[in-house]
Design an enzyme around this catalytic site. Structure first.
Site, short mmCIF file in Angstrom:
data_model
loop_
_atom_site.label_atom_id
_atom_site.label_comp_id
_atom_site.label_asym_id
_atom_site.label_seq_id
_atom_site.Cartn_x
_atom_site.Cartn_y
_atom_site.Cartn_z
N HIS A 87 41.73 24.13 42.85
CA HIS A 87 40.73 24.09 41.78
C HIS A 87 39.47 24.80 42.19
O HIS A 87 38.37 24.45 41.76
CB HIS A 87 40.41 22.65 41.40
CG HIS A 87 41.58 21.97 40.78
ND1 HIS A 87 42.37 21.09 41.46
CD2 HIS A 87 42.12 22.10 39.56
CE1 HIS A 87 43.35 20.68 40.68
NE2 HIS A 87 43.23 21.28 39.52
N SER B 5 54.08 66.16 50.14
CA SER B 5 53.94 67.02 51.31
C SER B 5 55.10 66.85 52.28
O SER B 5 55.51 67.81 52.93
CB SER B 5 52.61 66.75 52.01
OG SER B 5 52.51 65.40 52.38
#
Ligand code: ADP
Ligand code: MG
Length: 552
Positions: free
Chosen positions: A228, A434
């Site tokens: 909570h 790449s």
């Protein structure tokens, strides 16, 4: 006139919402729209299964503050909850909601309340049972599993992750026809044999607030945190996952007096903002940890089930398993928040590292020009990363590093051997565009250098084949702001018979030309104008290759 879809948000919030005041109801609206077999009763406010269960079946009702989704709304389904009462965020539902749900759910076989141990929840469910006692037989199971809140005084352990295990197992017992007393006894047995603990790296933020409920420094964690937004038992320095899990499992094993040879159901639960990768990682550590203690996991459950809004953290729940508990855990349910394809066991931990490719170049003579090239890239990883961050997605440096960092300098071997090793390394070690583009470049170069001892002929043939294949692969033309902008002028110069230093100069000019263009290929194309003024890192690396050769 205001239009609810175009109204501006009237507060600063981390959440996607219309307004904090309608956060829960707007969310419920979407939830019931997505789940036609779950219905919202606005007076007094509860969710229930569209179809009522059979007459002889015990009904299950739960509920609690909102903000823990998918619990409880998502646990409504055959084989789990018949109805659930959502409260406001982190606030228990009121007794009239619970009365409404209980009256709706009762088929004559009684109703079981599954209640998390918080004062407000306990009181409201109790009053609700009191209000219906003349007409409906009820019982209740209190879930109080959080060992962090275990103390001799105060309200006792909080109810957390174990709640959904109780809901699941009681739901299966009700579905097989057990009577109210039996379902309640099974629920209490599960609750008694389940313990949880939670840890947070970042607190949650209330929908109406702009700051989290408590602040943690970047190197701190909240150990034993509640669901909570309340702070935990201890604020400590973050530790590695292995040690963290060990610290979490210790008190659970202690509290349950688990001993060598026992089996558990293990729930690794995200508290709202934990990533699935983190949850799997934590589960792996739990397996290793329990293994050392001689405790095995009969059933794993890894995912996000009991949350504390957007808390960044994880809870671990252990439930002592026996055959009955496991078979009820395995029983089918239609609840949308339960695991969609639940696992039926665990496998032993295995080595999940990527195998090391055997791509090292031969020993042999030092290869000076490729050493220069590899060194240049190795020393420029950070700069390359920065360029791709400005003009792309930031992974280019990582891809170069993955491919080339493991070469120890000087690199040794013939041109063809080293080029081939570099190619393999790009193809198997790096990812992204790449990885494959440079893999192809070096593969074509390696092939050409293996065909002839004439360096100029080899670099010319290899470069032009590579250019053709790379353009075929990715469709980039000169001016698209890719490595092609350096490779293509180098190929032109080589075919023109220019000296290697002129070739290197053309490649460098080509790389420099990318500064003024924006990318139209690769990830960099997504950033558009942001790429202006930034040299394309791929083109830069290509120019270094020709420079390294020219310096010979
Ligand atoms: P991504 O992030 O796009 O997966 P990387 O960051 O690994 O790729 O590589 C980006 C580099 O790849 C760019 O600098 C550019 O030179 C090159 N590149 C991108 N798209 C293409 C393409 N279609 N053809 C040739 N090279 C390309
Ligand atoms: Mg990139």
């Amino acid at each position: 006139m205001s239009n609810r879809f175009t109204d501006t948000v009237d507060c600063v919030s981390d959440y996607i919402l219309n307004s904090p005041g309608t956060f829960i109801t707007d969310s419920l609206r979407g939830f019931v729209a997505a789940h036609p077999d779950i219905v919202w009763q606005s007076a007094p406010g509860f969710l229930h299964l569209r179809e009522r269960a059979g007459e002889s079946q015990v009904a299950l009702v739960s509920g609690g503050g909102s903000g823990h989704e998918p619990m409880h709304s998502g646990m409504i389904g055959t084989g789990m909850l018949d109805a659930a009462c959502p409260g406001l965020v982190f606030t228990s539902p009121n007794a009239l909601q619970i009365v409404g749900a209980t009256r709706w759910a009762d088929r004559g076989a009684g109703v079981l309340h599954i209640v998390k141990n918080y004062t407000g929840d306990i009181m409201n469910f109790r009053i609700a049972r009191h209000l219906v006692r003349d007409d409906i037989e009820t019982d209740h199971v209190v879930v109080a599993d959080d060992v962090a809140s275990d103390s001799a005084t105060g309200p006792g352990r909080r109810g957390t992750g174990a709640t959904i295990l109780v809901e699941k197992i009681c739901g299966a017992a009700a579905a097989r026809g057990d009577d109210l007393g039996t379902v309640a006894d099974i629920g209490r047995r599960v609750a008694d044999n389940a313990r949880s603990i939670s840890v947070a790296y970042h607190a949650c933020t209330m929908p109406s607030k702009s700051a989290p409920t408590f602040e943690l420094d970047a190197d701190e964690m909240e150990f034993g945190v509640g669901i909570h937004g309340e702070a935990g038992r201890e604020r400590t320095a973050r530790v590695g996952a292995r040690e963290l899990v060990n610290r979490m499992v210790d008190p659970l094993v202690d509290a349950l007096s688990l001993t060598h040879g026992e089996e558990v159901i293990c729930l690794v639960n995200g508290l709202g903002a934990a990533h699935p990768l983190e949850l799997d990682l934590v589960f792996g550590e739990v397996v290793a940890d329990l293994d050392r203690r001689g405790i095995s996991i009969a059933r794993p459950m890894v995912g996000t089930f009991v949350t504390a809004l957007d808390m960044r953290g994880v809870s671990i729940t252990l439930l002592r398993a026996d055959d009955e508990v496991v078979s009820l855990f395995d029983a089918p349910t239609t609840a949308p928040g339960w695991a969609a394809n639940p696992s039926r066991g665990t496998a032993p931990l295995s080595d999940t590292s990527f195998a090391e490719p055997s791509d090292s170049a031969d020993d042999g003579a030092e290869n000076e020009w490729l050493t220069r090239f590899v060194r240049h890239v190795q020393e420029s990883i950070d700069d390359l990363t920065e360029l791709d961050q400005k003009a792309g997605d930031g992974d280019f440096g990582t891809n170069m590093e993955a491919a080339l960092s493991h070469f120890s300098l000087p690199v040794r071997g013939t041109d063809s051997q080293v080029l081939s090793a570099i190619s393999t390394s790009y193809l198997v070690r790096s990812g992204g565009t790449s990885g494959v583009i440079f893999g192809v470049l070096f593969r074509e170069l390696a092939h050409a250098f293996s065909e002839t001892d004439d360096v100029e002929a080899a670099i010319r043939e290899g470069s032009s084949h590579a250019l053709a294949e790379i353009q075929d692969l990715g469709g980039a033309q000169v001016g698209d702001n890719t490595m092609v902008d350096a490779l293509s002028p180098a190929v032109d110069a080589l075919e023109n018979g220019d000296s290697l230093s002129d070739v290197a100069e053309k490649a460098a000019e080509g790389a420099e030309s990318t500064r003024d263009t924006t990318a139209t290929k690769g990830r960099a194309s997504y950033v558009g104008e942001n790429a202006r003024g930034v040299v394309d890192p791929g083109a830069l690396v290509v120019s270094w290759l020709y420079q390294a050769l020219a310096d010979d």
